[in-house]
Write an enzyme that holds these catalytic residues in place. Sequence first.
Site, PDB file in Angstrom:
ATOM      1  N   ASP A  14      -4.285 -49.556 -11.131  1.00  0.00           N
ATOM      2  CA  ASP A  14      -4.110 -50.618 -10.175  1.00  0.00           C
ATOM      3  C   ASP A  14      -3.550 -50.148  -8.322  1.00  0.00           C
ATOM      4  OD1 ASP A  14      -3.430 -51.627 -12.731  1.00  0.00           O
ATOM      5  OD2 ASP A  14      -1.397 -51.034 -12.792  1.00  0.00           O
ATOM      6  N   HIS A  66     -22.087 -35.578   9.911  1.00  0.00           N
ATOM      7  CA  HIS A  66     -21.541 -36.012   9.084  1.00  0.00           C
ATOM      8  C   HIS A  66     -20.875 -35.687   8.163  1.00  0.00           C
ATOM      9  CE1 HIS A  66     -23.542 -40.257  10.076  1.00  0.00           C
ATOM     10  NE2 HIS A  66     -23.035 -39.559  11.040  1.00  0.00           N
ATOM     11  N   ASP A  72     -14.207 -34.862  15.223  1.00  0.00           N
ATOM     12  CA  ASP A  72     -14.966 -35.982  15.806  1.00  0.00           C
ATOM     13  C   ASP A  72     -13.917 -36.650  15.328  1.00  0.00           C
ATOM     14  OD1 ASP A  72     -15.401 -38.577  16.211  1.00  0.00           O
ATOM     15  OD2 ASP A  72     -17.606 -37.686  15.589  1.00  0.00           O
ATOM     16  N   ASP A  93     -12.751 -43.082  19.585  1.00  0.00           N
ATOM     17  CA  ASP A  93     -13.878 -42.084  18.810  1.00  0.00           C
ATOM     18  C   ASP A  93     -14.136 -40.952  19.812  1.00  0.00           C
ATOM     19  OD1 ASP A  93     -16.479 -41.182  17.569  1.00  0.00           O
ATOM     20  OD2 ASP A  93     -17.614 -42.966  18.132  1.00  0.00           O
ATOM     21  N   HIS A 125     -29.885 -37.065  17.646  1.00  0.00           N
ATOM     22  CA  HIS A 125     -28.766 -38.559  17.417  1.00  0.00           C
ATOM     23  C   HIS A 125     -28.674 -39.820  18.678  1.00  0.00           C
ATOM     24  CE1 HIS A 125     -25.108 -37.242  19.502  1.00  0.00           C
ATOM     25  NE2 HIS A 125     -24.943 -36.328  18.410  1.00  0.00           N
ATOM     26  N   HIS A 173     -22.477 -45.410  21.059  1.00  0.00           N
ATOM     27  CA  HIS A 173     -23.016 -46.647  20.923  1.00  0.00           C
ATOM     28  C   HIS A 173     -21.788 -47.531  21.584  1.00  0.00           C
ATOM     29  CE1 HIS A 173     -19.198 -44.971  18.549  1.00  0.00           C
ATOM     30  NE2 HIS A 173     -20.098 -43.989  18.167  1.00  0.00           N
ATOM     31  N   HIS A 191     -18.911 -48.540  15.381  1.00  0.00           N
ATOM     32  CA  HIS A 191     -20.121 -48.763  15.677  1.00  0.00           C
ATOM     33  C   HIS A 191     -20.140 -49.968  16.011  1.00  0.00           C
ATOM     34  CE1 HIS A 191     -21.854 -45.116  13.572  1.00  0.00           C
ATOM     35  NE2 HIS A 191     -21.305 -44.666  14.676  1.00  0.00           N
ATOM     36  N   GLU A 204     -21.892 -39.447  24.000  1.00  0.00           N
ATOM     37  CA  GLU A 204     -21.996 -38.363  22.886  1.00  0.00           C
ATOM     38  C   GLU A 204     -23.028 -37.162  22.818  1.00  0.00           C
ATOM     39  OE1 GLU A 204     -21.045 -39.840  19.221  1.00  0.00           O
ATOM     40  OE2 GLU A 204     -20.902 -41.166  19.561  1.00  0.00           O
ATOM     41  N   TYR A 248     -26.815 -28.859  18.237  1.00  0.00           N
ATOM     42  CA  TYR A 248     -26.666 -28.315  17.205  1.00  0.00           C
ATOM     43  C   TYR A 248     -27.919 -27.179  16.090  1.00  0.00           C
ATOM     44  CZ  TYR A 248     -24.377 -32.760  17.186  1.00  0.00           C
ATOM     45  OH  TYR A 248     -24.059 -34.086  17.797  1.00  0.00           O
ATOM     46  N   ARG A 277     -20.912 -31.023  20.347  1.00  0.00           N
ATOM     47  CA  ARG A 277     -20.834 -32.621  20.938  1.00  0.00           C
ATOM     48  C   ARG A 277     -19.638 -33.269  21.622  1.00  0.00           C
ATOM     49  NH1 ARG A 277     -21.824 -34.460  15.866  1.00  0.00           N
ATOM     50  NH2 ARG A 277     -19.207 -35.402  15.356  1.00  0.00           N
ATOM     51  N   GLU A 295     -17.461 -36.247  23.047  1.00  0.00           N
ATOM     52  CA  GLU A 295     -17.751 -37.539  22.890  1.00  0.00           C
ATOM     53  C   GLU A 295     -16.724 -38.438  23.322  1.00  0.00           C
ATOM     54  OE1 GLU A 295     -17.301 -39.136  18.581  1.00  0.00           O
ATOM     55  OE2 GLU A 295     -18.386 -41.157  19.735  1.00  0.00           O
TER      56      GLU A 295
END
Length: 436
Positions: A36, A239, A256, A267, A346, A350, A357, A380, A384, A401, A403
């Site tokens: 529900d 991720h 992030d 972001d 990467h 973006h 995105h 960003e 790594y 990173r 960003e």
Amino acid sequence: MNRDTPFGSRRNRLLATLGEGIAIIPTAPEVTRNRDSDYPYRFDSYFHYLTGFGEPEAVLVLIGGDSPRQLLFCRDKNEEREIWDGYRLGYEAAREHLGMDETFCIDELDAKMPSLMANQPTLLYPAGADRGWDARVFGWLNEVRAMARTGTRAPASIVDVRSLLDEMRLVKDAHELDTMRAAAAISADAHVRAMRMAAPGRMEYEIEAELLHEFRRRGSQFPAYTSIVAGGANACVLHYRENSAVLRDGDLLLIDAGCELDGYASDITRTFPVNGRFSGPQRDIYALVLAAQHAAIQAVAPGRSWDDPHQAALSVLVEGLIDLGLCQGTPESVIETGDYRRFYMHRTGHWLGLDVHDVGDYREGGQWRALREGMVLTVEPGCYVRPGAGVPEAFWNIGVRIEDDVAVTTSGCEVITSGVAKSIEDIEALMRSGTD
Ligand code: GLY
Ligand code: MN
Ligand code: MN
């Protein structure tokens, strides 16, 4: 009628672009999470862009041509449902409130759409976005086709309305920029809070809770995406979303996270030492990524290519990777062979807007597109370092990173997320100051 709103002027602009035809833009469905319980409701970004209306079960219909019409189908008032689930605007009040020419109860949609589509040369809708809507819209289309013997014509061409809306959404108006600045400020403060609360022994999810606390306390409705709170080696999982590990003395913490405010995403990524002080190798990698980010931001200006910030970041990163002994060869050869991708896999950013995105083509006529005032993008770069043969051990498991969200201005750019520390000195000073 109140059409003097950002939403009204966007509808007018869409009508001016679409010419003769009918555009149908439904909002998002409610989605069951389990039994529900539904997922928290989030409207469709296109629909919201044109209406500012947040209720489910609503469809915007715009009819172009010499006498354009703006119609909305939405829920009726319902005392019983409003007692259980909350306020509904109702289709009658929606006309004035949302600046529509006519509004109808959503229950009338199937009955009314075929006649609205009749004799329109073009049908514009988000084709292929949702199987249920595809079937329904084609059902209406077939009903119009079945009227052929009465002299009625069905739309001969079908256009994906998103192709027009994506171009509009790519360049933000003043209302959008204000909202994005506000979202960015909340997210920046949430990152400051996270830096202050981080300490060895705390759990990643405790820090996530601090971010969410600041988002919600300041009126943000949702996180814009699942927050990444990644200590130590977890930062090398791009991720990572488990956020379940303990923070260890001597490790870095990569966060992030960004809030969504009134539909608009922010972001931000920051990486900082759990114990408040960068080690030598951490400092080396951090300073390199920061220099790459600085170079990329310098390359954001009207007329510059979308790819310029990425190339600027890449050349700084590649030189640094060679200096640190992580890559071998000349900068040209490392870029040519793509060897840097072991550490930077990467791109540098973006588009950002209603979606994290965000929509909008990155190329135009086969070329990377030129940046224009009002576009908003992330910058960003990262680095790594996973353990591996030939990789200096001092750098193993360091993931960094940085960003920020950047709006293109008339002459350059505005970093709208500058409210959170970024230099090594500022981060260490902030963490020394602890919770106040
Ligand atoms: N947080 C999603 C991204 O940085 O692209
Ligand atoms: Mn991003
Ligand atoms: Mn991000």
